[in-house]
Design a protein around this motif. Sequence first.
Motif, short mmCIF file in Angstrom:
data_model
loop_
_atom_site.label_atom_id
_atom_site.label_comp_id
_atom_site.label_asym_id
_atom_site.label_seq_id
_atom_site.Cartn_x
_atom_site.Cartn_y
_atom_site.Cartn_z
N ASP A 240 6.70 -15.71 49.38
CA ASP A 240 5.48 -16.45 49.06
C ASP A 240 5.67 -17.96 49.26
OD1 ASP A 240 4.44 -14.02 48.50
OD2 ASP A 240 4.61 -14.19 46.31
N GLY A 241 6.88 -18.42 48.98
CA GLY A 241 7.18 -19.85 49.20
C GLY A 241 7.09 -20.21 50.67
N ILE A 242 7.60 -19.31 51.52
CA ILE A 242 7.56 -19.56 52.98
C ILE A 242 6.11 -19.57 53.46
CG2 ILE A 242 8.14 -18.54 55.23
CD1 ILE A 242 10.84 -17.67 53.97
N ILE A 243 5.33 -18.61 52.98
CA ILE A 243 3.92 -18.55 53.42
C ILE A 243 3.17 -19.80 52.94
CG2 ILE A 243 1.74 -17.28 53.18
CD1 ILE A 243 3.45 -14.69 53.12
N SER A 244 3.48 -20.23 51.73
CA SER A 244 2.81 -21.41 51.20
C SER A 244 3.20 -22.66 51.99
CB SER A 244 3.17 -21.54 49.71
OG SER A 244 2.76 -22.76 49.23
N ALA A 245 4.49 -22.72 52.36
CA ALA A 245 4.97 -23.87 53.17
C ALA A 245 4.24 -23.89 54.51
CB ALA A 245 6.47 -23.76 53.38
N TYR A 246 4.04 -22.70 55.08
CA TYR A 246 3.32 -22.60 56.35
C TYR A 246 1.87 -23.06 56.20
CZ TYR A 246 0.01 -20.06 59.26
OH TYR A 246 -1.08 -19.73 60.01
N GLU A 247 1.22 -22.60 55.12
CA GLU A 247 -0.19 -22.98 54.90
C GLU A 247 -0.31 -24.50 54.77
OE1 GLU A 247 -2.82 -21.26 55.14
OE2 GLU A 247 -2.08 -19.21 55.11
N LEU A 363 11.88 -23.34 56.44
CA LEU A 363 10.91 -23.08 55.37
C LEU A 363 11.57 -22.40 54.19
CD1 LEU A 363 7.65 -22.00 57.25
CD2 LEU A 363 8.54 -24.28 56.76
N LYS A 364 12.53 -21.51 54.48
CA LYS A 364 13.21 -20.82 53.37
C LYS A 364 13.98 -21.84 52.53
CE LYS A 364 16.40 -17.24 52.06
NZ LYS A 364 17.54 -16.41 52.43
N SER A 365 14.71 -22.70 53.18
CA SER A 365 15.46 -23.73 52.41
C SER A 365 14.50 -24.61 51.64
CB SER A 365 16.26 -24.63 53.34
OG SER A 365 17.22 -23.89 54.00
N LEU A 366 13.47 -25.08 52.34
CA LEU A 366 12.54 -26.03 51.69
C LEU A 366 11.84 -25.39 50.49
CD1 LEU A 366 11.03 -27.61 54.90
CD2 LEU A 366 12.41 -28.80 53.20
N ALA A 367 11.53 -24.10 50.61
CA ALA A 367 10.77 -23.44 49.54
C ALA A 367 11.68 -22.96 48.42
CB ALA A 367 9.98 -22.27 50.12
N THR A 368 12.99 -23.06 48.61
CA THR A 368 13.91 -22.60 47.56
C THR A 368 14.82 -23.75 47.12
OG1 THR A 368 15.39 -21.69 49.25
CG2 THR A 368 13.81 -20.17 48.25
N VAL A 369 16.05 -23.78 47.65
CA VAL A 369 17.02 -24.76 47.14
C VAL A 369 16.81 -26.18 47.66
CG1 VAL A 369 18.88 -23.14 46.69
CG2 VAL A 369 18.59 -24.06 48.99
N GLY A 370 15.97 -26.32 48.68
CA GLY A 370 15.80 -27.64 49.29
C GLY A 370 16.74 -27.76 50.48
N GLY A 374 22.30 -27.27 52.14
CA GLY A 374 22.98 -26.79 53.34
C GLY A 374 23.31 -27.94 54.27
N HIS A 375 22.34 -28.85 54.38
CA HIS A 375 22.46 -29.95 55.31
C HIS A 375 23.62 -30.85 54.90
CE1 HIS A 375 20.15 -31.71 58.54
NE2 HIS A 375 20.44 -32.90 58.07
N MET A 376 23.72 -31.07 53.58
CA MET A 376 24.63 -32.08 53.11
C MET A 376 26.09 -31.75 53.36
SD MET A 376 23.78 -34.92 52.25
CE MET A 376 22.24 -35.75 52.34
N SER A 377 26.45 -30.43 53.31
CA SER A 377 27.87 -30.14 53.50
C SER A 377 28.28 -30.48 54.93
CB SER A 377 28.18 -28.68 53.16
OG SER A 377 27.35 -27.86 53.89
N LEU A 378 27.37 -30.23 55.90
CA LEU A 378 27.69 -30.62 57.27
C LEU A 378 27.59 -32.13 57.46
CD1 LEU A 378 25.88 -27.71 59.10
CD2 LEU A 378 28.31 -28.18 59.21
N HIS A 379 26.57 -32.70 56.84
CA HIS A 379 26.38 -34.15 56.93
C HIS A 379 27.58 -34.87 56.30
CE1 HIS A 379 24.38 -37.94 57.11
NE2 HIS A 379 24.32 -38.07 55.80
N ALA A 380 28.10 -34.27 55.19
CA ALA A 380 29.23 -34.88 54.50
C ALA A 380 30.45 -34.95 55.42
CB ALA A 380 29.55 -34.08 53.24
N GLN A 381 30.58 -33.93 56.28
CA GLN A 381 31.71 -33.97 57.22
C GLN A 381 31.55 -35.14 58.20
OE1 GLN A 381 32.52 -30.25 59.13
NE2 GLN A 381 32.41 -29.11 57.23
#
Length: 422
Positions: A240-247, A363-370, A374-381
């Motif tokens: 539902d979070g993904i669908i809402s993000a799409y809408e 959308l899955k990341s944005l609608a859940t953990v943000g 995920g981005h930060m661990s790679l960005h941190a490297q």
Amino acid sequence: MNKSSRISGFHKMSAAERLNIVKTFSNLNDETVKLFENTGNIPIDLADNLVENVIGTMNIPLGIATNMKINGQDTLIPMATEESSVVAAVCNAARQCYDNGGFTTSMSGSLMIAQIQLVNITNPEYCKALIWEKKEDIKEICNACDPILMSHGGGFKDIEIRVIHTNAAAMVITHIIVDTRDAMGANAVNTMAEKLAPEIENWTGGKVYLRILSNLADKRLARARAVWTCESIGGESVRDGIISAYEFADHDPYRAATHNKGIMNGVSAVVLATGNDTRAVEAGAHAYATRRGSYRSLTHWEKDKHGNLVGSIEIPMAVGLIGGATKLHPIAKANLQIIGVQNANQLAEIIAAVGLAQNFSALKSLATVGIQKGHMSLHAQNIAMMAGAIGEEIEKIAKILVDKSLVRIDIAQEELTKLRGQ
Ligand code: MEV
């Protein structure tokens, strides 16, 4: 003394001579010059032939998207990108729909459009009628331009003619529609449009200015769809979070720009890896996103009658297997071998599937953990490397930054000093 950028004959020099001039102009040290001299997996002569005023090349990381099943076939997809998380996003999305069949794709055709702009006419509707009468002549002129394309089953398919009323005056815009088969087709259609221009002037008495392809390749649409079960993605609220993000994206251009940018993260990475024209595909995608009167999502996310999340994408995809860097760049050729496609349509469809996968993960990341987790661990490297970490230090420093939720270069430098002092 002021330095001058007016360098006569720069284009006629060798790459080494040009580099020497740039070295002096910009005070490059020997170490930096060596970086330019190392042209990696493309010979300097090839680079020099592809673009102008070459002094070197610039490498971009190449990752492989795994877990992709497309039309029942497992496929490895090379992606060239400098952005962290992009390759991982595709792998994750594909893993979560793999057991449900992966991606199914289709293509509307390989038709490209070139436009011919007729001006200096007082009777645009009459001119339009005159041009329509010449359709058979237009077909003959276009097809005579490209016997090779004809031998591959391509060539002229149709025309469209529109009158547009501008602030200056009325113009008659003729579209020639050409099947360019396995070529991206810019050269083919531009040659045809240029050949036709004087004829259109003769037939109408007007003046032709522009004759050039349109990047709004809406007769070359790649489509992909996939089904994700709620179990595979973490439950109904994720769906539902993904669908809402799409809408949200579909109804708000500010969000749609970022949403579609995420799709293009995946799309452009494969377009680049196969030596195709990223700007052409991006221009086409964003223009297509406005076709319903406002700028909207290139994907659709819905719930099917079983409660599964279903996603689909439709995107103009002007890519080819022949011509330009695709046939010349050794890595582009090798990447096409990895993907294993037989024709340009298959490549286009695979790229659409990558765009859909990319959008799913964002959308899955944005609608859940943000997105930052995920981005930060790679960005941190990256930050760790910028602070000077090497080898095993990179992982160690990156982990400290993520644990502290402080992914900053000053913290990385402090931690590196501490680590080295131990
Ligand atoms: C970042 O490069 C792409 C995203 O912003 C896409 C999106 O917001 O959908 C994560």
